[in-house]
Design a protein around this motif. Structure first.
Motif, short mmCIF file in Angstrom:
data_model
loop_
_atom_site.label_atom_id
_atom_site.label_comp_id
_atom_site.label_asym_id
_atom_site.label_seq_id
_atom_site.Cartn_x
_atom_site.Cartn_y
_atom_site.Cartn_z
N GLU A 156 44.41 6.00 31.52
CA GLU A 156 45.80 6.29 31.87
C GLU A 156 46.39 7.46 31.11
N LYS A 157 46.03 7.61 29.82
CA LYS A 157 46.59 8.67 28.99
C LYS A 157 45.46 9.53 28.45
N PHE A 158 45.48 10.81 28.80
CA PHE A 158 44.39 11.71 28.38
C PHE A 158 44.87 13.15 28.44
N LYS A 159 44.11 14.03 27.81
CA LYS A 159 44.34 15.46 27.87
C LYS A 159 43.02 16.18 28.08
N ILE A 160 43.07 17.28 28.82
CA ILE A 160 41.90 18.13 29.03
C ILE A 160 42.08 19.40 28.19
N ALA A 161 41.15 19.66 27.28
CA ALA A 161 41.16 20.88 26.48
C ALA A 161 40.21 21.89 27.11
N MET A 162 40.71 23.08 27.41
CA MET A 162 39.94 24.09 28.15
C MET A 162 39.74 25.34 27.31
N GLY A 163 38.51 25.80 27.25
CA GLY A 163 38.19 27.02 26.52
C GLY A 163 37.28 27.93 27.33
N HIS A 164 36.73 28.95 26.68
CA HIS A 164 35.85 29.89 27.38
C HIS A 164 34.88 30.50 26.37
N MET A 165 33.59 30.38 26.68
CA MET A 165 32.57 30.93 25.78
C MET A 165 32.73 32.43 25.58
N GLY A 166 33.16 33.13 26.62
CA GLY A 166 33.23 34.59 26.55
C GLY A 166 34.23 35.09 25.54
N TYR A 167 35.31 34.33 25.30
CA TYR A 167 36.31 34.83 24.37
C TYR A 167 35.75 34.91 22.95
N LEU A 168 35.11 33.85 22.49
CA LEU A 168 34.55 33.88 21.14
C LEU A 168 33.43 34.91 21.04
N ASN A 169 32.59 34.98 22.07
CA ASN A 169 31.50 35.98 22.04
C ASN A 169 32.07 37.39 21.95
N GLY A 170 33.12 37.66 22.71
CA GLY A 170 33.74 38.98 22.66
C GLY A 170 34.37 39.27 21.31
N LEU A 171 35.06 38.27 20.74
CA LEU A 171 35.67 38.44 19.43
C LEU A 171 34.61 38.71 18.37
N LEU A 172 33.52 37.97 18.40
CA LEU A 172 32.46 38.17 17.40
C LEU A 172 31.76 39.51 17.58
N GLN A 173 31.62 39.96 18.82
CA GLN A 173 31.04 41.29 19.05
C GLN A 173 31.94 42.37 18.47
N GLU A 174 33.23 42.15 18.55
CA GLU A 174 34.19 43.13 18.05
C GLU A 174 34.21 43.17 16.53
N VAL A 175 34.20 42.00 15.89
CA VAL A 175 34.35 41.92 14.44
C VAL A 175 33.01 42.01 13.73
N LEU A 176 31.96 41.43 14.30
CA LEU A 176 30.64 41.39 13.66
C LEU A 176 29.56 41.97 14.58
N PRO A 177 29.66 43.22 14.96
CA PRO A 177 28.66 43.80 15.87
C PRO A 177 27.27 43.81 15.23
N GLU A 178 26.28 43.35 16.03
CA GLU A 178 24.86 43.35 15.63
C GLU A 178 24.58 42.46 14.41
N ARG A 179 25.46 41.54 14.09
CA ARG A 179 25.22 40.59 12.99
C ARG A 179 25.02 39.20 13.62
N THR A 180 23.88 39.06 14.29
CA THR A 180 23.62 37.87 15.11
C THR A 180 23.63 36.59 14.28
N GLU A 181 22.98 36.62 13.11
CA GLU A 181 22.90 35.41 12.29
C GLU A 181 24.29 34.95 11.84
N ASP A 182 25.14 35.89 11.46
CA ASP A 182 26.49 35.54 11.04
C ASP A 182 27.29 34.97 12.21
N GLN A 183 27.10 35.56 13.38
CA GLN A 183 27.78 35.04 14.57
C GLN A 183 27.35 33.61 14.86
#
Length: 398
Positions: A156-183
């Motif tokens: 009866e009572k619930f919430k749906i939390a919605m996100g997107h994989m692309g946002y975090l991937n894009g942010l990490l590419q911007e801040v940590l380019p080519e640092r795959t292990e850190d990402q």
């Protein structure tokens, strides 16, 4: 190792007593009927699959799989979800079916790690897969259907939390380019909901203050529609922006469905980051801290079976709903008891058949002749006491 006792069962599995089975079947029945009304047709796949096909394609990590060998020495797995088996079917038996295809399921799945965590190694999932549609409309459809399915299951009572994989991937590419292990380290912290560990990882990366603020800023991106604008202020990466724009279009469709009040943005949510490729979501019931539903877009999965088509879907955690959500109590009809003596057997069984044909539950019981009862000193049980034992009606023929 000591031999198990006769009444013992393996850790992580359970017996379902009649009252639990009744509730479980009601959840299954109501949810599948809801999915059917949305055009999703039910599918069943084998309990066992080949490890080299479905096993390696599954979102479940290798150490969580139950593995066994067949007579030829080929490694098999017990299915750990239904998405990978359905992807196999979509790439073979349903490869010529016009797209999009809508499929639903209810089945038991097996995950070895659940036993170690004190959870169930065998449990039930009820869900859908929408294959062949990569639009925001499709993502919104599965979220809207998840909401209706939770209602159908009695949540009866619930919430749906919605996100997107692309946002975090894009942010990490911007801040940590080519640092795959850190990402990957940062993703793992978010996947584990370890926000302290996430901040500690950021602190260890020797970043500028601006970069630290960008990465920490994602922890604040949980809330209503206004979160989309805040997310765009944190990252200007093209992938990140495209991901937010996609979520905004999904939100517009959810508003048209009139279900957006059940949904919030949570850009810290990843699902399984090696599996999902786009929108992800989880459903939380008020009574539980653990999700009762999860899903998202997995556009690369079918490629592993030779068919490059997009897909999205979700699964209800049926066991968690069964055990942890109170919901609305459904009164079950009590059975009718028909008692008869040997001389009235035919009439008693005929009456039972008549009532069963009308949809009633009927239990029959032969009883001794009244004369024999008196002679042998066997007590006659009164109708009132039988009703107290759980019968709706007592019919006695003698």
């Amino acid at each position: 190792m000591s031999k198990p006792k006769g009444f013992e069962k393996p850790a992580g599995v359970r017996d379902y007593l009649p009252h639990a089975v009744t509730k479980l079947r009601r959840i299954e029945r109501e949810v599948l009927a809801c999915m059917d009304r949305w055009g999703y047709q039910q599918i069943m796949t084998p309990t066992m699959e080949y490890y080299d096909t479905v096993g390696v394609a599954s979102s479940t990590s290798d150490q969580k799989l139950f593995k066994l060998l067949n007579k030829r020495g080929t490694t098999m797995v017990l299915r750990s979800d239904l998405t990978a088996p359905i992807a196999r079917v979509m790439s073979s038996l349903l490869k010529d079916e016009p797209l999009p295809v809508r499929l639903s399921y209810h089945a038991n799945v097996f995950r070895a790690i659940e036993e170690e965590a004190g959870r169930e190694a065998e449990f039930f999932q009820t869900g859908v897969e929408l294959v062949g549609d990569d639009t925001p409309e499709a993502d919104a459809e599965v979220i809207a259907l998840a909401i209706e399915s939770l209602k159908a299951a009695g949540v009866e009572k619930f919430k749906i939390a919605m996100g997107h994989m692309g946002y975090l991937n894009g942010l990490l590419q911007e801040v940590l380019p080519e640092r795959t292990e850190d990402q990957e380290s940062l993703k793992q912290d978010l996947l584990n909901r370890d926000y302290v560990g996430y901040r500690n990882t950021i602190a260890s990366l020797r970043l500028t203050e601006t970069q630290q603020d960008q990465l920490e800023g994602i922890l604040k991106l949980r809330g209503g529609k206004e979160i989309a604008g805040q997310a765009l202020e944190i990252s200007s990466n093209d992938l990140a922006r495209a991901s937010i724009e996609h979520l905004c279009r999904v939100w517009e469709v959810l508003e048209a469905y009139d279900v957006s009040r059940h949904v919030l943005f949570d850009l810290t949510m990843l699902g399984d980051f090696s599996y999902y490729t786009g929108m992800t979501f989880e459903g939380y019931a008020a009574e539980l801290g653990s999700p009762v539903a999860s899903g998202g877009r997995y556009d690369k999965l079918l490629q592993q079976f030779g068919r490059a088509v997009p897909a999205t879907g979700f699964a209800l955690k049926t066991n968690r709903i069964l055990d942890g959500v109170q919901g609305e109590e459904i009164a079950e009809e009590l059975p009718v008891l028909i008692r008869y003596t040997a001389s009235y057997r035919k009439e008693g069984l005929a009456k039972a058949s008549e009532l069963r044909a009308q949809g009633h539950t009927v239990i029959t019981s032969i009883m001794p002749d009244s004369a024999n009862v008196r002679d042998e000193g066997v007590p006659v049980v009164s109708s009132s006491s039988l009703i107290n034992r759980g019968y709706r009606e007592i019919i006695t023929l003698r």
